[in-house]
Design an enzyme around this catalytic site. Structure first.
Site, PDB file in Angstrom:
ATOM      1  CB  CYS A 234      24.963 -15.674  41.610  1.00 11.71           C
ATOM      2  SG  CYS A 234      23.908 -16.572  40.235  1.00 11.71           S
ATOM      3  CD  GLU A 235      28.372 -10.030  42.829  1.00 10.97           C
ATOM      4  OE1 GLU A 235      28.077  -8.948  43.538  1.00 10.97           O
ATOM      5  OE2 GLU A 235      29.216 -10.414  42.447  1.00 10.97           O
TER       6      GLU A 235
ATOM      7  CE1 TYR B 105      33.148   7.077  31.644  1.00 10.27           C
ATOM      8  CE2 TYR B 105      31.288   8.582  31.793  1.00 10.27           C
ATOM      9  CZ  TYR B 105      32.453   8.448  31.444  1.00 10.27           C
ATOM     10  OH  TYR B 105      33.355   9.528  31.235  1.00 10.27           O
TER      11      TYR B 105
ATOM     12  N   PRO C  40      34.492  16.163  27.082  1.00  8.68           N
ATOM     13  CG  PRO C  40      32.891  17.075  25.472  1.00  8.68           C
ATOM     14  CD  PRO C  40      34.347  17.078  25.754  1.00  8.68           C
TER      15      PRO C  40
END
Ligand code: LLP
Length: 418
Positions: A343-344, A372, A275
């Protein structure tokens, strides 16, 4: 269940007010809770047959302080690279509790794993089997292995984190297992101990897990009948966690444990589990500051000082993360697009999220960010990696500092000829 709660209108990690950490360390900052980590680990362990190896998947969060916390509770480690193996060892995980998965282990990594005397290598192809045999034989040792099979089961999760379908790169087709087991017998550097399987991540339905496990256990029985002394089943990770407050939760570890017990009864197997998310996701939050609350033509933007480089899950998997104010405020709720400074347009944590009113400088917490999150962070846009803080009761400590700009620039080298 986690230990991030409001006390007097202020979000706390255990007994520590989040604004105290933000003021001392700056934002953005990842904050982890020891009590939550330990609780998740013990609930999972206690749900499974006694004596099972619980090998925490380091990839979810490889901070040494987290590994050490879990190792002290008896956790092993599932690693997928030499770097992770070194992390597990440095975090105090005994080698005999470490399993090594991954489709592309290099000769150097396999040699390092053998030298480290880990519990087992989860072999994922015939080529890897032959390579490992050659390396082990040259060293005069025998590698304890399990073979990861691909059961061709759809985990019914996001396509990018689904690993158990025939079309996925992972494991060997389960039907090829009898032949491979025979091959193992002929290899002096290999000792086949069992089978491994892992069909994906953030799985919210026990059906596919049970289907995959049944295939694996049936194959183990068949291998035994053919004379192989196999007694290990590594059943992987993948059990999902709740990301949305007040929504139906994925099956609890106890139900998962009941299923495993039911289908493995009487087989006298040594079980292992890997896990990651389940242990660490809800044990971490990402604390960020609203740099600007910006009025757009069509919508209002909460521009945080955390971006997609710090937590890529929404951009990469369209993942939902709850977002809450660190200090509760009065006033009418408002709809915001919660974005970062990168900048996206993909640098968006949430679209049209209804939140209490925010003003410039207010703190926000992005929840369920322990798994994550920092592990997949980058320095895109030359943004320093986020520091990490571990809380335990009223104590807290920086367990990974924010790198300085000098450190970041100092990593590059200019060629003499330039
Ligand atoms: N074992 C193996 C062989 C794995 O590949 C993984 C995860 C695990 C165990 C742990 O799975 P978990 O219990 O955490 O679901 N970055 C993605 C998740 C990638 C999972 C990769 N493999 C995300 O943020 O959703």
């Amino acid at each position: 269940m986690n230990h991030f709660e409001y006390i007097g209108g202020i979000l706390h990690a255990e007994d520590v007010p989040i604004p105290e950490i933000a003021a001392a360390v700056g934002t953005p900052v990842y904050v982890y809770s020891t009590a939550t980590l330990v609780r998740h680990f013990t609930v999972f362990r206690d749900a499974l047959p006694k004596g099972s190896l619980i090998a925490y998947a380091i990839k979810a969060n490889g901070n040494l302080a987290i590994i050490r916390t879990l190792a002290a509770e008896g956790a092993g480690a599932d690693v997928v690279s030499q770097g992770e193996l070194r992390r597990a060892l440095a975090g105090g995980v005994p080698p005999e509790r470490i399993v090594f998965s991954g489709v592309g282990k290099t000769a150097e990594e396999l040699a390092f794993a053998l030298d480290s005397r880990i519990h087992q290598i989860n072999v994922e192809s015939e080529n890897e089997l032959e390579a490992l045999n050659a390396i082990a034989a040259a060293k005069g040792v025998v590698a304890d292995i399990v073979i990861r099979v691909n059961p061709d089961v759809d985990a019914r999760t996001h396509a990018k984190i689904s690993t158990g379908k025939g079309e996925n790169k992972f494991g060997v087709p389960i039907d090829g297992m009898p032949e491979l087991a025979k091959r193992c017998d002929a290899l002096p550097g290999i000792s086949l101990k069992g089978i491994a399987v892992h069909i994906g991540s953030q799985i919210t339905d026990l059906g596919p897990l049970e289907a995959a496990y049944r295939k694996v256990l049936d194959m183990l029985v068949a291998l035994r009948a053919a004379g192989h002394a196999v007694d290990r089943a590594d059943l992987g990770g993948g059990l999902g966690v709740p990301y949305v407050m007040n929504e139906t939760h994925p099956p609890a570890p106890s139900l998962y444990g009941d299923m495993v017990r039911r289908i493995s009864a009487g087989l006298d197997l040594k079980l292992a589990f890997e896990p990651g998310r389940l242990i660490v996701a809800n044990a971490g939050i990402l604390v960020a500051k609203a740099v600007y609350v910006k009025k757009g033509a069509a919508r209002d933007f909460l521009v945080l000082d955390a971006g997609m480089n710090d937590l890529i899950r929404p951009a990469m998997y369209d993942a939902h993360h709850d977002i809450v104010p660190v200090v509760r405020s009065e006033g009418a709720e408002h709809s915001y697009d919660v974005v970062g400074p990168v900048c996206e347009t993909g640098d968006t944590f949430a679209r049209g999220r209804v939140l209490p009113p925010f003003r410039d400088g207010d703190l926000a917490a992005i929840l369920t960010a322990g798994a994550y999150g920092s592990a997949q962070a980058s320095e895109y846009n030359a943004r320093p990696l986020v520091p990490e803080v571990l809380v335990k009761g009223r104590d807290w400590s920086v367990v990974r500092p924010r790198p300085s700009y000098e450190e970041m620039l100092g990593r590059d080298r200019l060629p003499e000829w330039l």
